[in-house]
Design an enzyme around this catalytic site. Structure first.
Site, short mmCIF file in Angstrom:
data_model
loop_
_atom_site.label_atom_id
_atom_site.label_comp_id
_atom_site.label_asym_id
_atom_site.label_seq_id
_atom_site.Cartn_x
_atom_site.Cartn_y
_atom_site.Cartn_z
CG HIS A 273 -1.56 1.46 1.51
ND1 HIS A 273 -2.98 1.47 1.08
CD2 HIS A 273 -1.48 2.00 2.45
CE1 HIS A 273 -3.65 2.30 1.49
NE2 HIS A 273 -2.16 3.08 2.25
CD GLU A 274 1.65 3.28 3.55
OE1 GLU A 274 1.71 4.28 3.64
OE2 GLU A 274 1.15 3.52 4.27
CD GLU A 338 -4.39 6.82 1.94
OE1 GLU A 338 -3.85 5.88 3.00
OE2 GLU A 338 -3.38 8.23 2.89
#
Length: 436
Positions: A273-274, A338
């Protein structure tokens, strides 16, 4: 000789001033996660324990590490007594914008307040003449406003770009090169801030994070953006449940996040995700959106301070305008980024042969932790991140596609037991024991 000394003095003075400004400015897109009280152990053999099920599973990740390129000399001798200094470079555009940003608001307030005072000081007859003149020139004024709108629209259309992995059309005001320079400055600032808290590279926690990052990069090397970034891992000794990746590939993992993660699959999904934020250029995209909104809001601020009869009402209108811009544009846009990072990160983890079914479990753990700790949680429309429940629902919808992608990448078969079912049963047992 006097002219040369004066030139060197001015050069050094400008460099010190630029370093001082840069050292106190930090910009990044980070994901902040709620803290967790559960602690897990990560050993040198990458052994992680799932506390809810009571089972211990060992995982081994193999990846190739490349040696860093040697750095050349910065200063070269020139003459017998003097050395040439490093070439002065212009400040990155995002940094210049950060410095100018508060000045825009101050100038808008001063201009709007000056217009109001000028108008109040006019006699009634002069005010009537101004109104009459404005009415006579209404078409010219409307034409000027139309031209201004066309210029803004043309500027926005010429700065549209396509997201590298999702194909989504986005607005990018800053170039990639400028933002990479800003990322390097931000990375230096974080390294200085966390200098005393960095975990040694020989620490098992640092090694496991490094192995997972390298494994993700190795399994996704078919993506050009992955190969363009040099991934560097830093583990920070802090109870904060947090992790983020800067656009230049600097990974910052906090030990509080490692303690909140149940197994290596969850770690792979979180890092995916990051890393997706960096691959998609979300930091530059978010800064571009904020920059455009700030420029457009300057016109509204001038109107507020010019039309409100008192400074107190102008200040109230100023505050309301800022909150509306934040709630209607900035925070929803942040939640959208996000959600996109969740989708791309899950795909990166699937290609790295992680059990993607562990993704929803992590956010269920965070939701359970919030409920047990009694910490107040903001509603989603007030937050920059989707709620835990919505993230679980989105990941559940994406898991079938991720499992197909994982199978196409010739990954080992997953166990028949679904981690989501294991977690649900464990929670029911925990609640039953608590009631008893």
């Amino acid at each position: 000789m006097a002219l040369l000394c004066g030139s060197l003095f001015r050069s050094c003075h400008f460099s010190l001033l630029s370093s001082h400004l840069i050292g106190n400015l930090r910009v990044c897109t980070r994901a902040v996660y709620p803290q967790s009280s559960r602690r897990n152990t990560i050993s040198t053999s990458v052994r992680l324990r799932a506390s809810l099920t009571g089972r211990t599973t060992s995982y081994q990740i193999y990846s190739k590490a490349t040696a860093p390129l040697p750095c050349g000399p910065v200063l070269t001798p020139c003459g017998h007594y003097f050395h040439t200094s490093a070439r002065l470079r212009a400040l990155p555009a995002p940094l210049i914008w950060m410095i100018i940003k508060p000045l825009q608001k101050i100038m808008a307030i001063i201009l709007g307040r000056s217009i109001r005072k000028w108008w109040v000081a006019l006699p009634d007859k002069r005010q009537q003449l101004v109104r009459k003149y404005a009415w006579q020139k209404r078409w010219q004024i409307a034409g000027g406003a139309g031209v201004a709108i066309m210029i803004v629209a043309l500027f926005l259309l010429t700065h549209l770009d396509e997201s590298p992995l999702t194909g989504r059309t986005r607005l990018l005001v800053f170039s990639k090169e400028n933002y990479m320079e800003m990322a390097a400055l931000t990375s230096d600032a974080y390294m200085e801030e966390y200098a005393e808290l960095l975990v040694p590279v020989t620490d098992p926690r640092h090694q496991v994070v490094k192995w997972v990052v390298q494994h993700l990069a190795q399994r996704n090397k078919d993506i050009p953006e992955v190969n363009d970034i040099s991934w560097t891992v830093h583990v920070v000794q802090s109870p904060s449940v947090n992790a983020f990746v800067l656009p230049n590939g600097n990974v910052f993992m906090f030990t509080g996040m490692l303690e909140a993660i149940a197994d290596v699959h969850q770690l792979t999904i979180i890092l995916g995700h990051e890393m997706a934020h960096a691959l998609l250029g979300h930091a530059a995209e978010q800064a571009s959106m904020s920059h455009v909104l700030e420029l457009l809001s300057v016109v509204l601020l001038i109107a507020i301070w010019a039309m409100c009869p008192h400074d107190s009402l102008s200040m109230l209108g100023h505050w309301v305008q800022g909150k509306l811009r934040e709630l209607l544009f900035q925070r929803p846009f942040s939640r959208k980024l996000e959600a996109e990072a969740d989708q791309v990160g899950l795909q990166l983890a699937a290609k790295a042969c992680a059990d993607v079914r562990a993704g929803p479990v992590f956010w269920q753990q965070m939701e359970l932790r919030d409920q047990l700790s009694g910490e107040p949680t903001l509603p989603e429309w007030l937050s920059t991140h989707p709620s835990h429940r919505n993230r679980v629902a989105q990941l559940d919808r994406l898991i079938p596609e991720a499992l197909e992608l994982r199978e196409r990448c010739v990954c080992p078969a997953l166990p028949a037991t679904d981690p989501r079912d294991v977690f649900s049963k464990s929670v029911r047992v925990l609640l039953k024991n608590t009631r008893e």
